[in-house]
Motif scaffolding. Sequence first.
Motif, short mmCIF file in Angstrom:
data_model
loop_
_atom_site.label_atom_id
_atom_site.label_comp_id
_atom_site.label_asym_id
_atom_site.label_seq_id
_atom_site.Cartn_x
_atom_site.Cartn_y
_atom_site.Cartn_z
N LEU A 377 0.90 -1.55 0.23
CA LEU A 377 0.20 -0.41 0.35
C LEU A 377 0.49 1.49 0.39
CD1 LEU A 377 -2.64 -1.25 2.07
CD2 LEU A 377 -3.02 -0.58 -0.37
N LEU A 378 2.39 1.96 0.74
CA LEU A 378 2.84 2.31 0.61
C LEU A 378 3.56 2.69 -0.86
CD1 LEU A 378 5.00 1.93 4.06
CD2 LEU A 378 2.86 3.36 3.69
N ARG A 379 3.96 1.49 -1.58
CA ARG A 379 4.32 1.77 -2.80
C ARG A 379 3.38 2.09 -3.45
NH1 ARG A 379 4.47 -0.90 -7.01
NH2 ARG A 379 2.34 -2.61 -6.59
N LYS A 380 2.10 1.56 -3.61
CA LYS A 380 0.60 2.14 -4.71
C LYS A 380 0.87 3.36 -4.37
CE LYS A 380 -1.10 -2.28 -5.36
NZ LYS A 380 -2.40 -3.49 -5.21
N ARG A 381 0.77 4.43 -3.00
CA ARG A 381 0.87 5.50 -2.76
C ARG A 381 1.21 6.60 -2.71
NH1 ARG A 381 0.67 8.05 3.76
NH2 ARG A 381 -0.12 9.80 2.85
N LYS A 382 3.07 5.71 -3.25
CA LYS A 382 4.16 7.04 -3.54
C LYS A 382 3.46 6.51 -5.24
CE LYS A 382 8.63 7.29 -4.33
NZ LYS A 382 10.41 6.25 -3.00
N VAL A 383 2.91 5.06 -6.14
CA VAL A 383 2.81 5.57 -7.48
C VAL A 383 1.74 6.87 -7.34
CG1 VAL A 383 1.90 4.17 -9.39
CG2 VAL A 383 3.65 3.68 -7.69
N VAL A 384 0.44 6.34 -6.86
CA VAL A 384 -0.80 6.98 -7.09
C VAL A 384 -0.24 9.06 -7.21
CG1 VAL A 384 -3.12 7.89 -6.41
CG2 VAL A 384 -2.17 5.68 -6.52
N GLU A 385 0.49 9.10 -5.53
CA GLU A 385 1.23 10.97 -5.72
C GLU A 385 2.16 11.46 -6.76
OE1 GLU A 385 3.38 10.16 -2.00
OE2 GLU A 385 1.17 10.53 -1.35
N ASN A 386 2.71 9.84 -7.17
CA ASN A 386 3.56 10.47 -8.24
C ASN A 386 2.29 11.42 -9.33
OD1 ASN A 386 6.00 10.61 -7.20
ND2 ASN A 386 5.74 8.42 -7.56
N ASP A 387 2.39 9.76 -10.00
CA ASP A 387 1.07 10.01 -11.33
C ASP A 387 0.16 11.74 -10.83
OD1 ASP A 387 1.69 7.97 -12.05
OD2 ASP A 387 0.22 6.45 -11.33
N LYS A 388 -0.70 12.06 -9.95
CA LYS A 388 -1.43 12.86 -9.58
C LYS A 388 -0.55 14.00 -9.57
CE LYS A 388 -3.89 15.08 -5.78
NZ LYS A 388 -4.25 15.84 -4.20
N LYS A 389 0.53 13.94 -9.20
CA LYS A 389 1.69 15.63 -9.29
C LYS A 389 2.14 15.55 -11.37
CE LYS A 389 4.37 14.99 -5.51
NZ LYS A 389 5.75 14.93 -5.05
N LYS A 390 2.02 13.97 -12.30
CA LYS A 390 2.34 14.82 -13.70
C LYS A 390 0.75 15.34 -13.71
CE LYS A 390 5.65 10.64 -13.85
NZ LYS A 390 5.64 9.03 -14.73
N ILE A 391 -0.55 14.30 -14.00
CA ILE A 391 -1.64 15.22 -14.70
C ILE A 391 -2.02 16.31 -14.27
CG2 ILE A 391 -4.19 14.80 -13.93
CD1 ILE A 391 -3.80 11.18 -13.59
N GLU A 396 -2.48 21.97 -16.14
CA GLU A 396 -2.30 23.08 -16.03
C GLU A 396 -1.92 24.01 -17.48
OE1 GLU A 396 1.23 23.39 -13.04
OE2 GLU A 396 -0.92 23.31 -11.32
N GLU A 397 -0.82 22.54 -17.62
CA GLU A 397 -0.10 23.25 -19.66
C GLU A 397 -1.86 22.81 -20.63
OE1 GLU A 397 2.58 20.95 -22.38
OE2 GLU A 397 2.16 20.04 -20.07
N LEU A 398 -2.48 22.83 -20.38
CA LEU A 398 -3.26 22.52 -20.99
C LEU A 398 -4.43 23.15 -21.02
CD1 LEU A 398 -5.12 18.84 -21.19
CD2 LEU A 398 -3.43 20.11 -23.27
N ASP A 399 -4.77 23.95 -20.17
CA ASP A 399 -5.41 25.25 -19.40
C ASP A 399 -4.62 26.47 -19.71
OD1 ASP A 399 -7.01 23.76 -18.23
OD2 ASP A 399 -5.90 24.56 -16.16
N VAL A 400 -3.48 26.61 -19.54
CA VAL A 400 -2.47 27.37 -20.24
C VAL A 400 -2.49 27.32 -22.02
CG1 VAL A 400 0.07 28.55 -20.70
CG2 VAL A 400 -0.99 27.71 -18.66
#
Length: 590
Positions: A377-391, A396-400
């Motif tokens: 779960l800790l590993r998945k949480r880290k992966v989800v947080e990284n994906d969230k930052k990328k999304i 933000e890029e699409l908004d610009v």
Amino acid sequence: VFGSTIIVDGMDAANKICDTTRTRTVTLEGDVYDPSGTISGGSNKDLGTTLAKLSELTAAKKTLTDKQSRQKTILSKWKDMSAVSLTHCKLSDELEIANAEFEASEKHMSQTSYGMLAAKIDTFTKDVEESKVEMKNMEEEKRVKWKQYEELMEQEVELTQNRELKLKKVEKSMNDAKKRSAAATKKIQEADSISQTLLLELENLKSEVAAADEAVFAAEKALNEANVDESAMEGKVNKCRDLHENAKVLLAKVEEEIARCSSAMKIISKEKSKLVKEKENAELDGKKLAIKIAKFHKEKSTAERFITNMLKTHEWIETEKHAFGVEGGDYDFGKTDHSERKNNLQDLKKEQNMLAKNINKKVMGMIEKAEGEYTELLRKRKVVENDKKKIQAVIEELDVKKKTELERTWIKVNRDFGSVFSTLLPGASAKLEPPEGKKSWEGLEVKVAFGDVWKQSLSELSGGQRSLLALSLILSLLLFKPAPMYILDEVDAALDLSHTQNIGNMLKTHFSQSQFIVVSLKEGMFNNANVIFRTKFVDGVSTVSRTLGTNSSNDKVHALTDAANGFSAGLAPARKRLATNRRKGAGKEN
């Protein structure tokens, strides 16, 4: 080339030419190649001796080297002449186009209304002549009957004694003569009415013939110009034809050389096939070695995974690894007795099994499972947080990009919106601007001004002004991403004549690269049209007439085409034509 047969010097060349051109070919040895797939001919019995063939082969090789050098020279010349060939092809295409245009003009001349009218005139003239001949026959018959009547009157005077008997006979003959005379008079009247009708139709046809003569004059003028161009093109084509013939001769020689070289290529292809087989055998050996290498790598990866699992399972290995294989140490594998170690391992396992009876293995398994799930779960949480930052970065890029595109679209549409509205309603201006305190991508408002005074609300505008405003906004959006064709159905229904004319001017100014099909009942829309189609009822039948617009830039060829299709080049106002049609009882025009 003899008729539909081509003579070549080799079998390969004959086969290729027959497959490519679908033409019957014959070799110098007598073999016949037919496009239907049949081959006929005899075999060469005079094979000669081996020494003669070897001498011929030596001579052929020497000839081949000479021909190859000559082929290089010919190829260089052929490259130089390729430009001339391209020029010839271009001129040939131009000549074909000119001939096609000339044939089209002749075809149009034969299918013009002038030819049809001339045929109708000949038919009507024959009918008139036949009617005149029939009328003369009727008059002759009438004269004969009157002569008989006079003779009967004389006989009546002479034969007074037998008056009653002969009177009855005379009355009977007179009655018959009167009936025949009445029938003849009726035929004469019918012939007169037909003659008058034909004369009226003849006058109408003469006026149409005069119009057709004008079209014929324009066609003759265009034909003379085409003849002048054709004579100029014929001179160029003759020069290019000579160059093309010379090129064909050189090309035939080159093809002969290529055919002779093809036999040598066959020998080389056989050697190539041998080398290909050797290559395939080498590739097979290479594949076997690759399989062994893959097996070795697989065993290596299996051993590495086993070592990794051992390191994870037994953490002490990492700390004691430096002592492995050291002589005299605890992990001196050379002096270690493996059987003794194996017996010690079995004893330890027995002791472990005895101790395991006092420990709940299920609880230990649950603890290990929970720890593993927690780590996962800790590993998945880290992966989800990284994906969230990328999304979030992508959003933000699409908004610009969205804001940039909306800003650019707003500037372009706002400029076209003001220009179109000013054209439709002179003296007025319009714009799109965001509300106070907001950006363009948050919303836009429509502002309208007459002169320098800006209106506070669109409710202050009339119905026609709102229609023009909406039309301007729609057309400005279409200008941002134009289409090749637009269809407008009575967009000027609520507008007066001046505003209708402004719509036509605006379409011509702002949409010069697009085509419009406009349906309208007002004359002002037609001023900038290239072609106008009018629909009306004639004797209860719907008809369509085509005319050229007043601002049409069609040249004399288009005018000739319209004349050949029976269309008139003049454009009469709709109201005038409507009044004329009503006086003639032709019906309503739309």
